[in-house]
Write a protein that holds these residues in place. Structure first.
Motif, PDB file in Angstrom:
ATOM      1  N   LYS A 234      -1.064  -4.140  12.529  1.00 22.20           N
ATOM      2  CA  LYS A 234      -1.429  -2.724  12.517  1.00 22.20           C
ATOM      3  C   LYS A 234      -2.468  -2.417  13.588  1.00 22.20           C
ATOM      4  CE  LYS A 234      -2.986   1.003   9.475  1.00 22.20           C
ATOM      5  NZ  LYS A 234      -3.389   1.373   8.085  1.00 22.20           N
ATOM      6  N   ASP A 235      -3.475  -3.283  13.706  1.00 22.68           N
ATOM      7  CA  ASP A 235      -4.513  -3.086  14.729  1.00 22.68           C
ATOM      8  C   ASP A 235      -3.909  -3.132  16.125  1.00 22.68           C
ATOM      9  OD1 ASP A 235      -6.413  -2.870  12.761  1.00 22.68           O
ATOM     10  OD2 ASP A 235      -7.146  -4.934  12.963  1.00 22.68           O
ATOM     11  N   SER A 236      -2.960  -4.047  16.325  1.00 24.85           N
ATOM     12  CA  SER A 236      -2.327  -4.167  17.642  1.00 24.85           C
ATOM     13  C   SER A 236      -1.471  -2.946  17.954  1.00 24.85           C
ATOM     14  CB  SER A 236      -1.474  -5.442  17.723  1.00 24.85           C
ATOM     15  OG  SER A 236      -0.305  -5.342  16.936  1.00 24.85           O
TER      16      SER A 236
ATOM     17  N   THR B 127       4.997  -3.239   7.643  1.00 25.14           N
ATOM     18  CA  THR B 127       4.067  -2.638   6.697  1.00 25.14           C
ATOM     19  C   THR B 127       4.645  -2.687   5.288  1.00 25.14           C
ATOM     20  OG1 THR B 127       2.809  -0.660   6.082  1.00 25.14           O
ATOM     21  CG2 THR B 127       4.965  -0.308   7.075  1.00 25.14           C
ATOM     22  N   ILE B 128       3.740  -2.790   4.302  1.00 23.96           N
ATOM     23  CA  ILE B 128       4.158  -2.787   2.901  1.00 23.96           C
ATOM     24  C   ILE B 128       3.596  -1.570   2.166  1.00 23.96           C
ATOM     25  CG2 ILE B 128       4.555  -5.271   2.676  1.00 23.96           C
ATOM     26  CD1 ILE B 128       1.683  -5.506   1.580  1.00 23.96           C
ATOM     27  N   ASP B 129       3.147  -0.560   2.889  1.00 25.23           N
ATOM     28  CA  ASP B 129       2.525   0.604   2.258  1.00 25.23           C
ATOM     29  C   ASP B 129       3.453   1.288   1.260  1.00 25.23           C
ATOM     30  OD1 ASP B 129       0.336   0.054   3.767  1.00 25.23           O
ATOM     31  OD2 ASP B 129       0.483   1.806   5.088  1.00 25.23           O
TER      32      ASP B 129
ATOM     33  N   ILE C 285       3.692  -8.696  -2.504  1.00 21.45           N
ATOM     34  CA  ILE C 285       2.940  -7.818  -1.611  1.00 21.45           C
ATOM     35  C   ILE C 285       1.432  -8.006  -1.737  1.00 21.45           C
ATOM     36  CG2 ILE C 285       4.771  -6.102  -1.552  1.00 21.45           C
ATOM     37  CD1 ILE C 285       3.093  -4.401  -3.486  1.00 21.45           C
ATOM     38  N   HIS C 286       1.011  -8.753  -2.752  1.00 24.35           N
ATOM     39  CA  HIS C 286      -0.423  -8.992  -2.943  1.00 24.35           C
ATOM     40  C   HIS C 286      -0.878 -10.296  -2.280  1.00 24.35           C
ATOM     41  CE1 HIS C 286      -0.406  -5.630  -5.697  1.00 24.35           C
ATOM     42  NE2 HIS C 286       0.580  -6.192  -6.364  1.00 24.35           N
ATOM     43  N   ASN C 287       0.035 -10.984  -1.617  1.00 25.64           N
ATOM     44  CA  ASN C 287      -0.297 -12.237  -0.941  1.00 25.64           C
ATOM     45  C   ASN C 287      -1.332 -11.982   0.160  1.00 25.64           C
ATOM     46  OD1 ASN C 287       0.336 -14.137   1.541  1.00 25.64           O
ATOM     47  ND2 ASN C 287       0.950 -15.248  -0.297  1.00 25.64           N
ATOM     48  N   ALA C 288      -2.441 -12.729   0.122  1.00 28.12           N
ATOM     49  CA  ALA C 288      -3.555 -12.502   1.053  1.00 28.12           C
ATOM     50  C   ALA C 288      -3.149 -12.778   2.495  1.00 28.12           C
ATOM     51  CB  ALA C 288      -4.742 -13.377   0.669  1.00 28.12           C
TER      52      ALA C 288
ATOM     53  N   GLN D 224      -3.229 -10.107   5.613  1.00 30.72           N
ATOM     54  CA  GLN D 224      -4.011 -10.405   6.814  1.00 30.72           C
ATOM     55  C   GLN D 224      -3.166 -10.254   8.071  1.00 30.72           C
ATOM     56  OE1 GLN D 224      -5.555 -14.400   6.956  1.00 30.72           O
ATOM     57  NE2 GLN D 224      -7.072 -13.914   8.522  1.00 30.72           N
ATOM     58  N   VAL D 225      -1.952 -10.783   8.039  1.00 31.09           N
ATOM     59  CA  VAL D 225      -1.057 -10.711   9.198  1.00 31.09           C
ATOM     60  C   VAL D 225      -0.689  -9.254   9.489  1.00 31.09           C
ATOM     61  CG1 VAL D 225       1.262 -11.267  10.040  1.00 31.09           C
ATOM     62  CG2 VAL D 225      -0.121 -13.029   8.940  1.00 31.09           C
ATOM     63  N   LEU D 226      -0.377  -8.493   8.454  1.00 30.94           N
ATOM     64  CA  LEU D 226       0.007  -7.094   8.648  1.00 30.94           C
ATOM     65  C   LEU D 226      -1.159  -6.260   9.154  1.00 30.94           C
ATOM     66  CD1 LEU D 226       2.351  -6.433   5.598  1.00 30.94           C
ATOM     67  CD2 LEU D 226       2.948  -7.122   7.925  1.00 30.94           C
TER      68      LEU D 226
END
Length: 277
Positions: free
Chosen positions: A96-98, A41-43, A83-86, A90-92
């Motif tokens: 997160k969903d998994s 995560t990059i939060d 951290i703004h890379n699309a 998308q991967v993160l």
């Protein structure tokens, strides 16, 4: 204390402290450079510029990715990432969903064991949910006496509530870090499962873009530090290091800055920043 500590976890993943508390502790410990490398995560990264200015320390963008390598889990640290890379986002999001699905599956298994725990108990424990958060709830509800017992009775592989975690393929992780203008580092090689030949693994990882090795880590003996240092030199890989600090409740031996890099090694590491190349 070391000049830099490049492996720290916040409450956005499985740490106990929020980024502001981490920056404050680093400043109090006279650590000049840190990286918050939360799991998948990059939060926390959206706060580092403000904290860097406020506390007068250099905070490098970072992340720790859990990857799959020949049926073994390898952790890869990514530094200086955009951290703004699309693609990264998308991967993160997928990871997160998994993780959410995994948490719900574990809860269901615990419910089947007549343990009264729900997803609503967990969701306030952090943005990147994992087994430590479930263990904490099991302790608070009195089902176990401590988090270690929660893992040994229920949450480790082979125990009744264990559910495997989704991990991205190591080649994809290395490519992702590179696509984010980042530097990839093999995390805590001393903790890799026995049976993996580290030298051959490092050679292979370098082919696919590995940039460095985490040489200094609390889990490494002095002999291992020497071996990993020489391995880094042999394959022209950058040397990294950090405390892997999760918070005082989880780690009573080391604190921020007790493991990391001296000023000379830190300066060499900082020169790898894409924007300074």
């Amino acid at each position: 204390m070391q000049f830099s500590d490049l492996h720290i976890h916040s409450a956005y993943s499985d740490g106990l402290m929020w980024p502001r508390e981490i920056a404050e502790m680093a400043s109090q410990n006279n650590v000049k450079c840190i990286s918050i490398t939360d799991h998948d995560t990059i939060d926390s990264q959206y706060k580092i510029n403000e904290l860097s200015r406020q506390f007068g320390i250099n905070i490098i963008p970072g992340i720790e990715l859990s990857t799959e390598y020949n049926d073994t889990e390898l952790h890869l640290l990514g530094y200086f990432i955009n951290i703004h890379n699309a693609e990264l986002q998308q991967v993160l999001s997928l990871i997160k969903d998994s993780r959410v699905k995994r948490i719900k599956d574990i809860i269901q298994k615990l419910n089947n064991l007549d343990i009264d725990i729900s997803y609503s108990d967990i969701i306030h424990e952090g943005s990147t949910l994992g087994r430590p958060h479930i263990a904490k709830i099991l302790v608070s509800k009195g089902y176990v006496s401590n988090t270690k017992e929660a893992f040994t009775q229920y949450l480790t592989k082979g125990k009744p509530a264990y559910v495997d975690r989704y991990k991205i393929y190591y080649k994809d992780a290395l490519k992702l870090i590179n696509n984010c203008n980042g530097i990839s580092v093999l995390a805590h090689p001393g903790e890799i499962r026995k049976g993996i030949h580290l030298k051959e693994t490092v050679k292979e990882l370098k082919v696919y873009g590995l940039n460095g090795i985490e040489v200094f880590h609390p889990a490494h003996s002095s002999t291992q530090v020497n071996d990993y240092y020489n391995l880094s030199k042999k394959y022209s890989l950058v040397i990294s290091g950090g405390s892997d600090y999760h918070g005082s409740h989880n780690n009573t031996v080391s604190t921020i800055g007790t493991y990391g890099l001296d000023e000379n090694l830190t300066n060499k590491f900082l020169k790898l920043n894409f924007f300074n190349r």
